[in-house]
Each structure stands twice: as C-alpha cells, then as structure tokens.
Design a protein around this motif. Structure first.
Motif, mmCIF file in Angstrom:
data_model
loop_
_atom_site.group_PDB
_atom_site.id
_atom_site.type_symbol
_atom_site.label_atom_id
_atom_site.label_comp_id
_atom_site.label_asym_id
_atom_site.label_seq_id
_atom_site.Cartn_x
_atom_site.Cartn_y
_atom_site.Cartn_z
ATOM 1 N N PRO A 172 -0.325 -102.349 -24.064
ATOM 2 C CA PRO A 172 0.154 -103.160 -22.935
ATOM 3 C C PRO A 172 1.392 -103.947 -23.342
ATOM 4 C CG PRO A 172 -1.819 -104.129 -23.911
ATOM 5 C CD PRO A 172 -1.661 -102.765 -24.527
ATOM 6 N N GLU A 173 2.192 -104.295 -22.351
ATOM 7 C CA GLU A 173 3.458 -104.983 -22.625
ATOM 8 C C GLU A 173 3.357 -106.459 -22.280
ATOM 9 O OE1 GLU A 173 8.202 -104.691 -21.402
ATOM 10 O OE2 GLU A 173 6.729 -103.317 -20.547
ATOM 11 N N LEU A 174 3.968 -107.284 -23.111
ATOM 12 C CA LEU A 174 4.082 -108.709 -22.830
ATOM 13 C C LEU A 174 5.342 -108.944 -22.010
ATOM 14 C CD1 LEU A 174 3.332 -110.136 -26.385
ATOM 15 C CD2 LEU A 174 1.896 -110.482 -24.383
ATOM 16 N N ASP A 175 5.280 -109.868 -21.055
ATOM 17 C CA ASP A 175 6.529 -110.171 -20.363
ATOM 18 C C ASP A 175 7.366 -111.100 -21.234
ATOM 19 O OD1 ASP A 175 5.896 -112.911 -19.949
ATOM 20 O OD2 ASP A 175 4.787 -112.431 -18.130
ATOM 21 N N GLY A 176 8.595 -111.309 -20.846
ATOM 22 C CA GLY A 176 9.539 -112.031 -21.687
ATOM 23 C C GLY A 176 9.079 -113.410 -22.115
ATOM 24 N N LEU A 177 8.547 -114.201 -21.170
ATOM 25 C CA LEU A 177 8.138 -115.567 -21.489
ATOM 26 C C LEU A 177 6.946 -115.582 -22.434
ATOM 27 C CD1 LEU A 177 8.518 -117.305 -18.009
ATOM 28 C CD2 LEU A 177 10.020 -117.500 -19.998
ATOM 29 N N ASP A 178 5.968 -114.706 -22.190
ATOM 30 C CA ASP A 178 4.799 -114.645 -23.065
ATOM 31 C C ASP A 178 5.192 -114.212 -24.469
ATOM 32 O OD1 ASP A 178 3.105 -115.465 -21.089
ATOM 33 O OD2 ASP A 178 2.469 -113.448 -20.513
ATOM 34 N N ALA A 179 6.112 -113.254 -24.568
ATOM 35 C CA ALA A 179 6.557 -112.766 -25.872
ATOM 36 C C ALA A 179 7.271 -113.871 -26.642
ATOM 37 C CB ALA A 179 7.475 -111.561 -25.702
ATOM 38 N N ASN A 180 8.135 -114.607 -25.961
ATOM 39 C CA ASN A 180 8.866 -115.686 -26.620
ATOM 40 C C ASN A 180 7.912 -116.780 -27.091
ATOM 41 O OD1 ASN A 180 11.593 -116.977 -27.200
ATOM 42 N ND2 ASN A 180 10.620 -118.567 -25.959
ATOM 43 N N SER A 181 6.927 -117.092 -26.262
ATOM 44 C CA SER A 181 5.938 -118.103 -26.634
ATOM 45 C C SER A 181 5.124 -117.647 -27.841
ATOM 46 C CB SER A 181 5.010 -118.373 -25.448
ATOM 47 O OG SER A 181 3.981 -119.276 -25.806
ATOM 48 N N LEU A 182 4.745 -116.358 -27.848
ATOM 49 C CA LEU A 182 3.966 -115.815 -28.953
ATOM 50 C C LEU A 182 4.750 -115.878 -30.260
ATOM 51 C CD1 LEU A 182 1.569 -114.228 -30.159
ATOM 52 C CD2 LEU A 182 2.687 -112.129 -29.356
ATOM 53 N N LEU A 183 6.000 -115.445 -30.223
ATOM 54 C CA LEU A 183 6.815 -115.447 -31.437
ATOM 55 C C LEU A 183 7.062 -116.869 -31.934
ATOM 56 C CD1 LEU A 183 9.438 -112.656 -30.633
ATOM 57 C CD2 LEU A 183 7.357 -112.488 -32.006
ATOM 58 N N THR A 184 7.209 -117.799 -31.006
ATOM 59 C CA THR A 184 7.399 -119.198 -31.399
ATOM 60 C C THR A 184 6.162 -119.725 -32.117
ATOM 61 O OG1 THR A 184 8.902 -119.614 -29.543
ATOM 62 C CG2 THR A 184 7.858 -121.531 -30.560
ATOM 63 N N GLU A 185 4.988 -119.400 -31.596
ATOM 64 C CA GLU A 185 3.743 -119.854 -32.223
ATOM 65 C C GLU A 185 3.547 -119.221 -33.596
ATOM 66 O OE1 GLU A 185 0.224 -120.624 -29.447
ATOM 67 O OE2 GLU A 185 1.378 -119.123 -28.333
ATOM 68 N N VAL A 186 3.907 -117.945 -33.721
ATOM 69 C CA VAL A 186 3.803 -117.282 -35.025
ATOM 70 C C VAL A 186 4.757 -117.946 -36.017
ATOM 71 C CG1 VAL A 186 4.171 -115.129 -36.289
ATOM 72 C CG2 VAL A 186 3.070 -115.072 -34.048
ATOM 73 N N PHE A 187 5.961 -118.263 -35.545
ATOM 74 C CA PHE A 187 6.933 -118.930 -36.414
ATOM 75 C C PHE A 187 6.402 -120.280 -36.898
ATOM 76 C CE2 PHE A 187 10.214 -122.222 -36.688
ATOM 77 C CZ PHE A 187 10.946 -121.744 -37.767
ATOM 78 N N VAL A 188 5.843 -121.059 -35.989
ATOM 79 C CA VAL A 188 5.334 -122.388 -36.347
ATOM 80 C C VAL A 188 4.218 -122.274 -37.387
ATOM 81 C CG1 VAL A 188 4.097 -124.417 -35.488
ATOM 82 C CG2 VAL A 188 6.005 -123.460 -34.169
ATOM 83 N N SER A 189 3.318 -121.310 -37.189
ATOM 84 C CA SER A 189 2.217 -121.152 -38.147
ATOM 85 C C SER A 189 2.743 -120.722 -39.512
ATOM 86 C CB SER A 189 1.193 -120.141 -37.620
ATOM 87 O OG SER A 189 1.763 -118.855 -37.485
ATOM 88 N N CYS A 190 3.744 -119.832 -39.531
ATOM 89 C CA CYS A 190 4.332 -119.400 -40.805
ATOM 90 C C CYS A 190 5.074 -120.548 -41.484
ATOM 91 C CB CYS A 190 5.292 -118.232 -40.575
ATOM 92 S SG CYS A 190 4.482 -116.679 -40.172
#
Length: 251
Positions: free
Chosen positions: A157-175
């Motif tokens: 399944p595909e993430l829409d743009g806003l969900d993808a950006n939010s996901l990558l931001t959260e991954v960045f913060v955790s890293c």
C-alpha cells in the motif's frame, strides 16, 4: 515485413485447401496456428515474444516458427501487427556497456520492463545469465526507468505525501535520540514501532524506490541491533547516525 500463417486441425482432408490466403495443412494434433517468421529480424521476434507473454497468450517457438492455439489467432494477429510497427533499438557494437542483475525476475517482469525500454527507445539485451545489458551512456535513463518500474510493480500500500513526511520525520527524531544515547527508551520504542510501517509501504510520489528501500533496510538493521542485543554502543550510534543523515536532507 513478410510472414506466413498455417492452420493445423485434428480434422483430416484429402488435400490441403487455401482459406483467405492461409494455407491449411493436415495434422492429428489439436487445432493450432503456425506463423512463419523466418524473414523477421531476431529483435522483432523478441518484441513479439514479449508482447505474447504480457498478454498471456500461450505459445511455443519452433525455430523461427511461432505456434499458438487456434482460439488465440485473433489476439496473435493483433500482436504481430504491433510488433511489426515497433522499432526495437539495438546496442551499438563498440559501445561501453553496463549490466544489471535481473536474473531473479519472472518472465512477466522481464517482458514488462523490456516493453518499457522499447517505448523509451533505449537499446538493451538480456545475456545468457539473465542480466540486463545496456549502454553506459543510457545509465541515467535506465536508473529512472527501473525506479518507475519498481514503483508500478510494488504491491505494498502507498502512503500519501503528508503521512510519508510525518513518518520520515518521526524516524529521524528517533534516530537522532539514539545517536546521542543508544539506550534512550523513547528512541528505542519509536524505531521499533515505526520500522514495520516504513517497510510495509511502498515509496510515495517524489521519493525514488531505491532510496526508500535503502531507508527501510537501514531501519531494519538498526532494529536488529537493538532487539537482539548484539550491537554495542558504537555500532548502534553509527547505524542511527547514518540513517539520520539520510533523512535530514529529505524532511
């Protein structure tokens, strides 16, 4: 471009007859249609073979003769016309080439990508090992085509743009938390929660497939270090820092 067509049936006749310019020959086998394509270039026969695979038309080749079921005659005639009108570019004899590993691709995937390259006018060939060989001058175009092909054939399944950006931001913060303190409870918990979401979705529009998959792979590697307890402080911080740097330029 000349070609001949023969029809064979399990009915027997004392003598062959000609129907609409098609020679009818005797046979005890099930009804089949034979297309004599000896005057075609090998590249054109390859195009036709790929079209038949893409359209799921059962067929066999007997040298340069194509054999299909009688019920598939109409579809085959149409694909032959399409193959005849397609000009397939060929590799230049002295050109520098590069090879992509595609040996694990199915016949359908290989045929689909070949069709894409033909439409793009990119010369190519598959070698005996199943590798895709192209001219080095077309490397950038091939990379773009591969990315597009992977996205189209990605069934996740595909993430829409806003969900993808939010996901990558959260991954960045955790890293970022883990590169500072590899035992940070919030950082550990978040990367464990977010990684499955990341790898179970296909890349959103605007992010290359290879880049998205690389992020997922690095996240999995980090999770394995944290989950198995096999990673020391230096390894975990190094992995977290590397992933954070990739994400920094994307968010």
């Amino acid at each position: 471009m000349k070609w001949g067509k023969k029809q064979t049936k399990n009915e027997t006749n004392e003598r062959p007859e000609v129907l609409e310019g098609v020679e009818k020959i005797e046979s005890d086998a099930a009804a089949e249609i034979e297309y004599e394509l000896h005057e075609w270039a090998g590249e054109t026969r390859l195009v036709l073979d790929q079209l038949l695979i893409l359209n799921e038309v059962p067929h066999v080749w007997q040298g340069a003769t194509l054999v299909v079921r009688e019920e598939d005659e109409k579809a085959t005639d149409q694909l032959i016309e399409e193959a005849e009108s397609t000009s397939m570019p060929t590799l230049e004899v002295d050109a520098e080439t590069i090879e992509y590993e595609t040996a694990g691709w199915s016949d359908s995937e290989q045929a689909s990508f070949s069709s894409l390259l033909i439409r793009l006018g990119i010369p190519y060939e598959f070698n005996d090992d199943g590798g895709l060989v192209v001219q080095a001058s077309d490397e950038e175009a091939i990379e773009t085509a591969l990315d597009a092909f992977q996205v189209v054939n990605d069934e996740r399944p595909e993430l829409d743009g806003l969900d993808a950006n939010s996901l990558l931001t959260e991954v960045f913060v955790s890293c970022d938390r883990l590169r500072r303190d590899y035992r940070d409870d919030t950082g550990v918990g978040e990367i464990l929660r977010l990684t499955p979401v990341l790898v179970e979705h296909r890349p959103p529009f605007g992010i290359e497939a290879n880049q998205w998959d690389e992020i997922g792979k690095r996240a999995i590697d980090l999770v394995e270090l944290l989950s198995e307890g096999s990673g020391n402080e230096e390894e975990i911080k190094f992995q977290a820092s590397g992933l954070a740097e990739i994400l920094r330029s994307m968010i």
